[in-house]
Every structure is written in structure tokens, then in C-alpha cells.
Design an enzyme around this catalytic site. Structure first.
Site, mmCIF file in Angstrom:
data_model
loop_
_atom_site.group_PDB
_atom_site.id
_atom_site.type_symbol
_atom_site.label_atom_id
_atom_site.label_comp_id
_atom_site.label_asym_id
_atom_site.label_seq_id
_atom_site.Cartn_x
_atom_site.Cartn_y
_atom_site.Cartn_z
ATOM 1 N N HIS A 90 0.854 -1.198 0.000
ATOM 2 C CA HIS A 90 0.000 0.000 0.000
ATOM 3 C C HIS A 90 0.881 1.236 0.000
ATOM 4 O O HIS A 90 1.962 1.252 0.594
ATOM 5 C CB HIS A 90 -0.991 0.006 1.163
ATOM 6 C CG HIS A 90 -0.397 0.100 2.539
ATOM 7 N ND1 HIS A 90 -0.060 1.303 3.126
ATOM 8 C CD2 HIS A 90 -0.079 -0.854 3.459
ATOM 9 C CE1 HIS A 90 0.428 1.090 4.336
ATOM 10 N NE2 HIS A 90 0.433 -0.208 4.567
ATOM 11 N N ASP A 92 -0.399 4.445 0.770
ATOM 12 C CA ASP A 92 -0.802 5.476 1.731
ATOM 13 C C ASP A 92 -0.055 5.265 3.044
ATOM 14 O O ASP A 92 0.425 4.161 3.341
ATOM 15 C CB ASP A 92 -2.315 5.445 1.961
ATOM 16 C CG ASP A 92 -2.786 4.188 2.660
ATOM 17 O OD1 ASP A 92 -2.480 3.081 2.164
ATOM 18 O OD2 ASP A 92 -3.454 4.284 3.716
ATOM 19 N N ASP A 123 6.521 1.197 6.414
ATOM 20 C CA ASP A 123 5.092 0.894 6.305
ATOM 21 C C ASP A 123 4.410 1.905 5.396
ATOM 22 O O ASP A 123 3.938 2.930 5.875
ATOM 23 C CB ASP A 123 4.471 0.904 7.700
ATOM 24 C CG ASP A 123 3.004 0.566 7.719
ATOM 25 O OD1 ASP A 123 2.542 -0.100 6.778
ATOM 26 O OD2 ASP A 123 2.322 0.959 8.671
ATOM 27 N N GLU A 154 -5.219 1.830 3.077
ATOM 28 C CA GLU A 154 -5.064 0.793 4.101
ATOM 29 C C GLU A 154 -5.002 1.385 5.495
ATOM 30 O O GLU A 154 -5.604 0.858 6.436
ATOM 31 C CB GLU A 154 -3.803 -0.033 3.806
ATOM 32 C CG GLU A 154 -3.693 -1.310 4.628
ATOM 33 C CD GLU A 154 -3.075 -1.107 6.005
ATOM 34 O OE1 GLU A 154 -3.277 -1.972 6.880
ATOM 35 O OE2 GLU A 154 -2.387 -0.076 6.205
ATOM 36 N N GLU A 155 -4.274 2.476 5.656
ATOM 37 C CA GLU A 155 -4.092 3.039 6.987
ATOM 38 C C GLU A 155 -5.380 3.650 7.539
ATOM 39 O O GLU A 155 -5.547 3.747 8.762
ATOM 40 C CB GLU A 155 -2.987 4.102 6.965
ATOM 41 C CG GLU A 155 -1.612 3.589 6.573
ATOM 42 C CD GLU A 155 -0.997 2.636 7.579
ATOM 43 O OE1 GLU A 155 -1.669 2.284 8.567
ATOM 44 O OE2 GLU A 155 0.168 2.230 7.379
ATOM 45 N N HIS A 421 4.078 3.782 12.400
ATOM 46 C CA HIS A 421 2.978 4.589 12.945
ATOM 47 C C HIS A 421 3.435 5.594 13.994
ATOM 48 O O HIS A 421 2.623 6.354 14.521
ATOM 49 C CB HIS A 421 1.877 3.700 13.566
ATOM 50 C CG HIS A 421 1.125 2.887 12.572
ATOM 51 N ND1 HIS A 421 -0.143 2.403 12.820
ATOM 52 C CD2 HIS A 421 1.449 2.455 11.326
ATOM 53 C CE1 HIS A 421 -0.570 1.709 11.781
ATOM 54 N NE2 HIS A 421 0.396 1.726 10.856
#
Length: 453
Positions: A90, A92, A123, A154-155, A421
């Protein structure tokens, strides 16, 4: 191509991987229009489409998914009779959170102490670069078919790609699905993630009075809604160990894969000196085999600005992560019933389901896992480890339902030092090189070990 030649090609491509990652990190592709312009996500999607077209994929296109985000799809047909492998990632990213907590600008790739820093480096833009490096190293020597998908939301967890898969299953048919959004147990330990926790989130609201009343005149007999909420929330944990306790759920599961050293976990999680870990059993048991409750937020009067009043209402957002084997609907019902029963004094209580998702456990006895183990062993010098993950990836369950004969593998460049994150996210470039090598070896060898079509 000789095996040593493949490793040499990967090494020679690492400067290009750095340049690619620098370009990708510079695009603040946060899929939340309240925080960043949607054009940034489109720019990232187009970058991915152009890069994978250049890497040899065909029919690379942007498609709109039901949540409004764009996914990038691509395809390279297999040679006659050969299997097909789907490559997922992904583009995003999470927002940077506190800019002041970053040592270097979050959207500028910065090398420091042998690692590459920036939002999305691990990520999941690091995994995008991993895919590109593997495909470039193989070039035309690609004996399997490829399907490619890069997700765009996704996030945010809004489910755009999951809904698109159900409506367009023909775009994702493959024999092995490499979901590259996880990573290794530690740097230098090739790992497949075989277990994902599910999710049961609720919002509980407690009401005791029609409105605020003076705590001096009425406090004591007048029931405090915030106090009632705190008392109810406290019953979700064992008073001595802090272990999660939800009536009706098994909270004593055991993990049978690779462990997680307690001191390493304390360092990775940033646990303060003198603070004890909650729960019993091994860290892996608590992370991957047992339910885990977290109070994510509480609505109540803030300290600054609060008055001398008895709170008439309070509410909390409660998250329950659930291990494989626990049905998400059962978990929501159990959590709801527990909270209703635990609220004291006859206070009025409502519990609303916010979201839920099933846990996932991969079947690891097929040819894809055997082939991946061989590739991991060759690159890392030791057998592949099996890891659980506390997060949830709902797409895995959708793929398992749509393609029950396909093998699903979760892997990638992430590891605990990446701090995904969080501020100061980073990736070890050696992991990009090693995992690209693993993927390239897998794609070459799966042509003979995978199913013949």
C-alpha cells in the site's frame, strides 16, 4: 541466471532503491482529506503505476475503489502452465503525528546510523521498493505470472480494496498471495507472519443524572457517571496482573511460534523503567494468543476548565483485539454484555458497536511456504521464523474467502526498530536488500514448486 549473480544484481540496485524511496517518502500520501490534499495520494498512485510499468508489468492502471481511494493494479501473464503470484503493498501512510517529535523532517528521507528515516520508509513504501528491486533484479527471467496491487487507503481502514476485491475477483486470482505489509521478528531473521488478531471496538456511554449538579450540594448520594464508567472499565482487567478479563471469552491461549523476548519488548514498546508489563504467560502469549483490551479514549470533563460538578454522563471507546479461534461477533457480544453488567448503581448504559473484524491464521503446509522457507534460509542463513502480529489486516480474510485454494503469505521489510505509525519511523536498508533477494528467489523457484495450471 546464477544464484550469485542474482545477489549481485540486488546489491547493485540498492542505490536505485534509495532514490525510489526518497521520491516516495517525499509524497505525503495520507489518505485523509481532512489532513492532506487528496492530490498527494493520486500523485503517489501514479508514481507507483509508472514505476511498475517500467519494471515490466502490463496493463498497469489506477482503479477507483468504493471508499473513493485509488488502487494500482498490474499484471504479467504466466508462461504456459506456470503459477501466478500476487504482490500486495500500500502506498498510503500514517500522518506524521507530532512533527516536533521527529528528529528529521518526516517527509524527507534521511540516513542516520545506518538506517533510512521518514514516514512510510517501512510501512509500506519500503515494501513497494522491495517489490521493485526484486522484479528489476529478475528482469525478463521471470518464470511465473504476476498480479500486482497497491492499496490507497489501508491506513484509514475504510475498506475500499476489500469491497473492490469482492466486486472484481478476477483481478486478483493467483496461486500464492504475498501480502507485504509486515516483516521480520528482528533484523536479520527472515520471518513469515502467520497470525493476525481480529478486532472488536465498542463505545460505552454511562448516564446517571439529567444534568450537572453542584458537587458540594449533591456530591455523595448523587451518582458520578465518570466514576461509574471508571469502575466498569476496571473490571476488564485482573486487579493484580492487569491481564484482560472479559466474561465469556477464553483469555488463557498459548502461542506456539517464535517468542518475543521480554526485555526486547520493553525496549520496542518504550515501557518506562519500573513499570511492570500487564498480563501473565509469555509476551507472545499475551500479544498473539489472547484477547487484549485497550481503552482508546474517554469523553469527560477535562482537568483544565472542569467545574465543581457531578458529571452526569461519560463515555469511552474500548478496543478488544482477539486471537485466531475467537469469533469477532462472539467477542463483540461478550464485551457488550460484560460492560453492561459491570456498570454500577443502576446507571443507564448503552454500548454501541463501532467496528469488528475477524482474526486470521495462515495455513503453512503448502508449496509456497516450503519455497519461501528455502529462500529465507539461503538469504538469512537460518530457517524461516513464524510470527504473530497484534494488528488486523481485514483484506487477508477477504482474500481467504474469495480464493480458498490460494496460499496467503505475510512478509516484508518491517521489524520492531522501524517504529511504524510513530515519529521517527525508519527502515534498515539491509532488510530491503535481503527481502528483495528472498522475493526474487521465491518467484524463480515457485515456478517449479507451485501448482501447474
Amino acid at each position: 541466471m546464477r544464484e550469485t549473480e542474482l545477489a549481485d544484481r540486488i546489491a547493485a540496485l540498492l542505490p536505485r532503491a534509495h532514490a525510489d524511496l526518497a521520491e516516495l517518502v517525499a509524497i505525503p500520501s495520507v489518505a485523509d482529506p481532512r489532513q492532506y490534499p487528496p492530490e498527494e495520494c493520486h500523485r503517489a498512485a501514479q508514481w507507483v503505476a509508472d514505476a511498475f510499468t517500467d519494471a515490466g508489468l502490463q496493463d498497469v492502471r489506477l482503479v477507483r475503489t468504493p471508499d473513493g481511494s485509488q488502487a494500482v493494479l498490474g499484471h504479467r501473464p504466466p508462461p504456459p502452465g506456470a503459477p501466478t503470484v500476487l504482490l500486495y503493498c500500500h502506498y498510503d501512510v500514517q500522518p506524521p503525528l507530532d512533527d516536533d517529535a521527529w528528529t528529521t523532517p518526516p517527509f524527507t528521507l534521511t540516513e542516520r546510523d545506518g538506517r533510512w528515516y521518514g514516514r512510510g520508509t517501512a510501512d509500506c513504501k519500503g515494501n513497494i521498493v522491495m517489490h521493485l528491486t526484486a522484479l528489476r533484479a529478475l528482469g525478463d527471467d521471470l518464470p511465473v505470472g504476476i498480479r500486482f496491487v497497491a492499496e490507497g487507503s489501508e491506513e484509514q481502514g475504510t475498506g475500499g480494496l476489500e469491497q473492490y476485491v469482492v466486486r472484481h475477483p478476477e483481478d486478483f486470482v493467483a496461486d500464492a498471495l504475498l501480502i507485504c505489509d509486515t516483516g521480520n521478528a528482528t533484523v536479520g531473521t527472515g520471518t513469515a507472519t502467520v497470525s493476525l488478531r481480529g478486532l472488536a471496538n465498542v463505545v460505552v456511554t454511562v448516564r446517571t443524572l439529567t444534568g450537572e449538579v453542584h458537587s458540594g450540594m449533591f456530591g455523595g448520594p448523587a451518582p458520578d457517571a465518570l466514576g461509574a464508567l471508571i469502575q466498569a472499565l476496571s473490571t476488564l482487567r485482573d486487579p493484580k496482573t492487569g491481564a484482560t478479563r472479559v466474561d465469556g471469552l477464553d483469555c488463557e491461549g498459548l502461542w506456539d511460534g517464535v517468542g518475543y523476548d521480554e526485555e526486547q519488548f520493553r525496549a520496542d514498546a518504550g515501557v518506562l523503567d519500573g513499570v511492570r508489563l500487564t498480563g501473565t504467560g509469555t509476551v507472545a502469549d499475551r500479544l498473539w494468543a489472547r484477547p487484549a483490551v485497550t481503552v482508546l479514549g474517554i469523553d469527560c470533563p477535562p482537568v483544565v476548565g472542569s467545574s465543581a460538578s457531578v458529571p452526569p454522563t461519560a463515555r469511552a471507546r474500548v478496543s478488544l483485539r482477539i486471537p485466531p479461534g475467537t469469533d469477532s461477533h462472539v467477542a463483540v457480544a461478550a464485551l457488550t454484555a460484560h460492560l453492561r453488567a459491570a456498570v454500577p448503581w443502576g446507571a443507564h448504559v448503552t454500548v454501541e458497536t463501532e467496528s469488528s473484524g475477524s482474526a486470521f491464521r495462515a495455513a503453512t503446509d503448502g508449496p509456497a511456504y516450503t519455497t519461501l522457507d528455502q529462500a529465507m534460509t539461503e538469504v538469512y542463513g537460518k530457517p524461516m521464523a513464524y510470527l504473530g502480529q497484534g494488528g488486523s489486516i481485514p483484506l487477508c480474510n477477504i482474500l481467504a474467502e474469495q480464493y480458498p485454494q490460494a496460499e496467503i503469505v505475510l512478509m516484508g521489510v518491517e521489524e520492531p526498530q522501524c517504529l511504524i505509525h510513530a515519529p521517527n519511523e525508519s527502515v534498515d536498508p539491509a532488510e530491503i536488500a535481503h527481502m528483495a533477494h528472498v522475493e526474487a528467489l521465491f518467484l524463480r523457484r515457485y515456478a517449479t514448486t507451485g501448482p501447474r495450471n
